[in-house]
Scaffold this motif. Structure first.
Motif, mmCIF file in Angstrom:
data_model
loop_
_atom_site.group_PDB
_atom_site.id
_atom_site.type_symbol
_atom_site.label_atom_id
_atom_site.label_comp_id
_atom_site.label_asym_id
_atom_site.label_seq_id
_atom_site.Cartn_x
_atom_site.Cartn_y
_atom_site.Cartn_z
ATOM 1 N N LEU A 58 11.089 -0.008 2.700
ATOM 2 C CA LEU A 58 9.702 -0.323 3.019
ATOM 3 C C LEU A 58 9.622 -1.725 3.640
ATOM 4 C CD1 LEU A 58 7.818 1.019 -0.139
ATOM 5 C CD2 LEU A 58 8.175 2.156 2.049
ATOM 6 N N PRO A 59 8.644 -2.003 4.467
ATOM 7 C CA PRO A 59 7.590 -1.069 4.874
ATOM 8 C C PRO A 59 8.026 -0.148 6.002
ATOM 9 C CG PRO A 59 7.253 -3.186 5.933
ATOM 10 C CD PRO A 59 8.466 -3.340 5.049
ATOM 11 N N VAL A 60 7.406 0.997 6.047
ATOM 12 C CA VAL A 60 7.444 1.809 7.257
ATOM 13 C C VAL A 60 6.400 1.164 8.163
ATOM 14 C CG1 VAL A 60 6.989 4.079 8.244
ATOM 15 C CG2 VAL A 60 7.980 3.884 5.945
ATOM 16 N N THR A 111 0.860 -1.181 0.000
ATOM 17 C CA THR A 111 0.000 0.000 0.000
ATOM 18 C C THR A 111 0.899 1.234 0.000
ATOM 19 O OG1 THR A 111 -1.585 -1.250 1.328
ATOM 20 C CG2 THR A 111 -1.948 1.116 1.162
ATOM 21 N N GLU A 112 1.945 1.184 0.811
ATOM 22 C CA GLU A 112 2.906 2.284 0.862
ATOM 23 C C GLU A 112 3.618 2.442 -0.482
ATOM 24 O OE1 GLU A 112 5.541 1.475 4.118
ATOM 25 O OE2 GLU A 112 3.927 1.505 5.605
ATOM 26 N N TRP A 113 3.996 1.313 -1.024
ATOM 27 C CA TRP A 113 4.710 1.329 -2.314
ATOM 28 C C TRP A 113 3.845 2.000 -3.390
ATOM 29 C CZ3 TRP A 113 3.940 -0.953 -7.167
ATOM 30 C CH2 TRP A 113 5.051 -1.001 -8.009
ATOM 31 N N PHE A 114 2.546 1.670 -3.387
ATOM 32 C CA PHE A 114 1.645 2.284 -4.367
ATOM 33 C C PHE A 114 1.551 3.793 -4.142
ATOM 34 C CE2 PHE A 114 -0.340 -2.021 -5.015
ATOM 35 C CZ PHE A 114 -0.061 -2.094 -6.373
ATOM 36 N N ASN A 158 10.062 14.013 0.653
ATOM 37 C CA ASN A 158 10.584 12.966 -0.227
ATOM 38 C C ASN A 158 10.068 11.619 0.239
ATOM 39 O OD1 ASN A 158 12.589 14.002 -2.296
ATOM 40 N ND2 ASN A 158 13.202 15.095 -0.434
ATOM 41 N N PRO A 159 9.857 10.710 -0.725
ATOM 42 C CA PRO A 159 9.378 9.389 -0.336
ATOM 43 C C PRO A 159 10.464 8.584 0.367
ATOM 44 C CG PRO A 159 9.605 9.528 -2.727
ATOM 45 C CD PRO A 159 9.932 10.887 -2.180
ATOM 46 N N VAL A 160 10.048 7.698 1.229
ATOM 47 C CA VAL A 160 10.954 6.740 1.843
ATOM 48 C C VAL A 160 11.523 5.877 0.714
ATOM 49 C CG1 VAL A 160 11.034 4.712 3.375
ATOM 50 C CG2 VAL A 160 9.603 6.698 3.973
ATOM 51 N N PRO A 161 12.845 5.655 0.701
ATOM 52 C CA PRO A 161 13.399 4.804 -0.359
ATOM 53 C C PRO A 161 12.717 3.437 -0.345
ATOM 54 C CG PRO A 161 15.144 5.891 0.844
ATOM 55 C CD PRO A 161 13.882 6.201 1.576
#
Length: 825
Positions: free
Chosen positions: A462-464, A136-139, A455-458
């Motif tokens: 993931l996951p955070v 979900t985070e990746w999306f 900025n997005p988390v690299p």
RNA sequence: GCCGGAGUGGCGGAAUUGGCAGACGCGCACGACUCAAAAUCGUGUUCCGUAAGGAAUGUGGGUUCGAUUCCCACCUUCGGCACCA
């Protein structure tokens, strides 16, 4: 053999065997056509209720039917596990949402298994597990990288006493108070994340290639609310060097604008309000902010508003007109500002009359006395000729919208030439606000650095994950913000100290892609395995409640299209066919709720009747798309049906075959006619008539048995087909009858769906009603291949008909082939 | 207020291209079985009428040989809604 029907023994036995054998495992099989059947996933509230059964068991029956028709069927189940109730429970009683949710899921899995559905549990997904929300985070990051996620200020409802953001359902009453403490709610402006759903507004309006109910398409179309018109620029008079952009669907009425209205939330309000009007404007603003959407939308409410003290210049005629604020103009639609043309708009008319503002007609209906602003009683919005409008006097206006209207298009083109405005399109649809000031949701994987901004988390980090140990005290902030260390991180750009986003995502984000995770729930290098995607997607049949028409179903379509444009998904739509079920109401005809005490527990029903009876009753008692109130006595009918079917099938082998050829022919006819009926109804999701057709056939089979039919080959065929037709509806009892009574090879659920023999189903004789002047007077039983002339002659010869003819010659005789005769006298 | 569904026996519902209204089930009544009850089985069950017959699919119109079905107006009810400029 005279054992009674005992679902309590039959059901657990087959459930265990099916599970052990992996009977419902769905694996890629290139030799079979695939069918992806999906039903909306439940929130793990802790108990499965009858509504879940109503949604899931007919969908299961349909999936089973498709499987018997040779399809490789994927029918998965999972849990929409993030959400408010778990967090509320944590605040109230300190139970950790994860612990509570996992407990609930364990319980619901068991309940779900008892339904006898063909879920492939290997494919289960749970949205609150890091294995899921990592993606979900990746999306989110993909959407962000593709310019579809952005931040802006947006108001939330806030309780100043509990110090917490409230969901809409937590705000109660006309005075809009907090559900917990009763304090009046205030609005708070927060920076929040949005997805650009509006970018896909036009595409979402197209339903090409999908078989969705018209009702849902209309709801979505109205929700998107496309309207064509023009933007027009108005300068604010005197001093304030401000430009107001308004949106109008009626640029042809520009010369009739006698005042302007801007939304109380409009940023220009502060800038243009004169000192004398300041106090009144501020009071009104506060009042508008306190109002609920429901209050704002009430049309019977008297119009309210306040003059800002400022004026605007109408670009088309340099008229100086007052600028008001009023709550009926919403910041979220169009440009948050309108020109008011009271002569031709109902709302503006009411406003003008109330505040005694001038009304200037600029459209004159043809062949009627000239409209007079002073005496008009209602706004005129029909067709006519433009008047009082300089260069456009005499231009025709029809009642069409946008470019279809010659008046609108002519004025809009002219505005563009002059630089006063331009053609414009506006949508009701807003961008999707996904930020939630809560703990129990998927973290938004973004990092803020003083130097490098957001900025997005690299992706390799993931996951955070959500921290385990958090304080549940309501503080007005996400518990994540209050956690001593969680938010501290390093900037992915400069490596310096930075802060994580502490808001979490709307749970609709989780449910926008769960159908993809079922494809490969444990795939660790991507959200889904491409091979699985290529075989199974798109979803062939999606079922669920109509209440999701605007939110979930719109978001998931948006999501799919956005991913398609990134090359992640294929095709334009995620779900090909959609069908909605209605609602099961309580016995008191009201919505089921704990507070009303009218909740029906499926567990108790399964205990009393067995799952098959509950399934059968849910499919029988109402049209599936309509729903109906529950009837505790009515279920007895379904229980009786299964007992009677059981008795007939278990008892039928001992009789001596004595039946005549005619009786045997009749059995085949009725069986194949029923099969035809049942097959058609499965195609159309008409479960109630499937069950009634099987009940009716059972009644006939009982009669045939009386006539000595048991033991004949026709009888054996009937038994076999009957059990096959039952199989999708009542899978346990069908399996027991198939294997242990009829002695057929396991499993009935892997049998092919039987084929209708048209010859067997054919009627040899037909009964034709005879009407005289449209009234039924007699019936005629003739051979099915009797000619029209023969039928007509027989009808006219009928004694009953002769009586009504009274010797007259009929004026006309209507013969509808094989259906009816009507004699007109 | 706007948009979208739905109105058929005591009840849930059926009627698949405009062609026998009420399939199937619940409930109810009567009967069989039973010492009795439950379960089961059988018969009946839209309304009015002793009957012949008549009326009836929310209401009122219309189209048609024929309308639950198509058209117009209205009423009730359920759902959605963000006064959509």
């Amino acid at each position: 053999m005279n054992k009674t029907y005992t679902p309590k023994e039959i059901e657990p036995k087959w459930q265990a065997k099916w599970e052990a054998d992996g009977l419902y495992h769905a694996d890629i099989d290139p030799n079979k056509p695939k069918h992806y059947a999906l039903t909306m996933l439940p929130y793990p509230s802790g108990d499965l209720h009858i509504g879940h059964w109503y949604a899931m068991t007919p969908s299961d029956a349909r999936a089973r039917y498709m499987r018997m028709n040779g399809y490789n069927v994927l029918f998965p189940m999972g849990f929409d596990a993030f959400g408010l109730p778990a967090e509320n429970a944590a605040i109230k009683s300190g139970i950790h949402p994860m612990a509570r949710t996992r407990d609930n899921i364990v319980r619901m899995r068991k309940q779900l298994r008892s339904m006898g559905t063909m879920f492939d549990w290997r494919r289960e997904m749970v949205s609150c597990e890091p294995e899921y929300y990592q993606w979900t985070e990746w999306f989110f990051i993909q959407l962000y990288k593709n310019g579809l996620a952005y931040r802006k200020k947006s108001p939330v409802d806030f309780c100043p006493n509990c110090n917490t953001t409230l969901a809409r359902e937590q705000v109660w009453g006309d005075d809009r108070h907090c559900e917990r403490c009763g304090t009046p709610v205030i609005k708070k402006d927060l920076e929040q994340w949005f997805f650009k759903t509006t970018k896909y507004a036009d595409e979402l309006l197209s339903y090409e290639g999908i078989d969705w109910p018209e009702r849902v398409r209309i709801l979505q179309t109205n929700w998107i609310g496309k309207s064509e018109g023009a933007e027009v620029y108005f300068h604010v008079a005197d001093g304030a060097a401000a430009l107001m952009t308004i949106f109008t669907t009626r640029p042809d009425t520009l010369w009739g604008a006698t005042f302007m209205v801007i939304s109380p939330e409009h940023p220009l309000v502060e800038k243009i309000t004169t000192p004398e009007q300041q106090a009144a404007v501020q009071t009104y603003k506060a009042q508008a902010a306190r109002q609920s959407d429901i209050e704002r939308e009430a049309t019977d409410k008297e119009k309210t508003g306040v003059f800002t003290g400022a004026y605007a210049i109408n670009p088309v005629n340099s008229a100086k007109i007052p600028i008001w604020i009023a709550d009926y103009v919403l910041m979220s639609y169009g440009t948050g500002a309108i020109m008011a043309v009271p002569a031709h708009d109902e709302r503006d008319f009411a406003f003008a009359r109330k505040f005694e503002l001038p009304i200037i007609p600029v459209i004159q209906p043809e062949g009627q006395p000239a409209l007079d602003g002073a005496t008009m009683e209602v706004a005129y919005s029909g067709s006519g000729k433009i008047v009082n409008s300089g260069p456009f006097n005499g231009t025709s206006v029809n009642d069409k919208k946008g470019k279809e209207n010659p008046g609108i298009i002519a004025v809009a083109r002219w505005l563009e030439e002059k630089g006063f405005g331009k053609l414009a399109v506006t949508y009701k649809l807003r961008d999707w606000l996904i930020s939630r000031q809560r703990y129990w949701g998927s973290p938004i994987p973004m990092i803020y650095c003083e130097k490098d901004g957001w900025n997005p988390v690299p992706e390799d980090q993931l996951p955070v994950t959500l921290p385990e140990n958090v304080a549940w005290k309501p503080t007005g902030e996400s518990p994540l913000k209050l956690h001593p260390t969680w938010k501290n991180t390093l900037c992915p750009v400069c490596g310096g100290a930075a802060t994580r986003e502490t808001d979490t995502m709307d749970t609709f984000m989780c449910s926008s892609w769960y159908h993809l995770r079922y494809l490969s729930p444990h795939f660790s290098t991507a959200p889904f395995d491409q091979r699985e995607y290529d075989y199974w997607m798109p979803v062939d049949t999606y079922t669920g409640g109509i209440e999701h028409a605007n939110m979930h179903l719109m978001y998931t379509r948006f999501f799919h299209k956005a991913l398609r444009d990134m090359g992640i998904t294929k095709g334009n739509e995620p779900m090909t066919q959609l069908r909605n079920q209605g609602m099961v109401l309580g016995e008191d005809n009201e919505k089921m709720s704990k507070s009303r005490g009218n909740v029906i527990s499926p567990d108790l029903l399964v205990e009393k009747y067995g799952a098959d009876t509950v399934r059968a009753y849910l499919m029988f008692f109402a049209r599936w798309d309509m729903g109906a109130p529950w009837d505790s006595q009515g279920i007895e009918g379904s229980a009786r049906w299964l007992r009677r079917a059981w008795t007939l099938i278990t008892d039928s082998t001992t009789n001596q075959p004595l039946a005549t050829a005619e009786v045997r022919r009749d059995i085949r006819r009725k069986v194949h006619q029923t099969l035809k009926h049942v097959t058609r109804d499965f195609e159309n999701f008409e479960f109630n008539t499937i069950v009634s057709a099987l009940m009716s056939l059972l009644n006939d089979l009982y009669k045939a048995r009386e006539a000595g039919a048991a033991g004949t080959p026709e009888w054996r065929e009937a038994m076999e087909l009957y059990v096959k037709m039952m199989a999708p509806l009542t899978p346990y009892v069908a399996e027991e009858l198939w294997v242990n009574v009829l002695g057929k090879p396991y499993s009935v659920h892997t049998q092919p769906w039987p084929v209708v023999e048209e010859e067997a189903a054919r009627d040899d004789e037909i009964t034709i009603p005879i009407q005289v002047n449209g009234k039924l007077r007699d019936r005629l039983t003739v051979s099915a291949d009797a000619s029209e002339a023969q039928i007509k002659a027989l009808a006219l010869a009928s004694a009953a008909v002769q009586k009504y003819l009274e010797g007259q010659t009929p004026k006309k005789v209507i013969v509808v082939q094989k259906k009816l005769i009507n004699i007109v006298v």
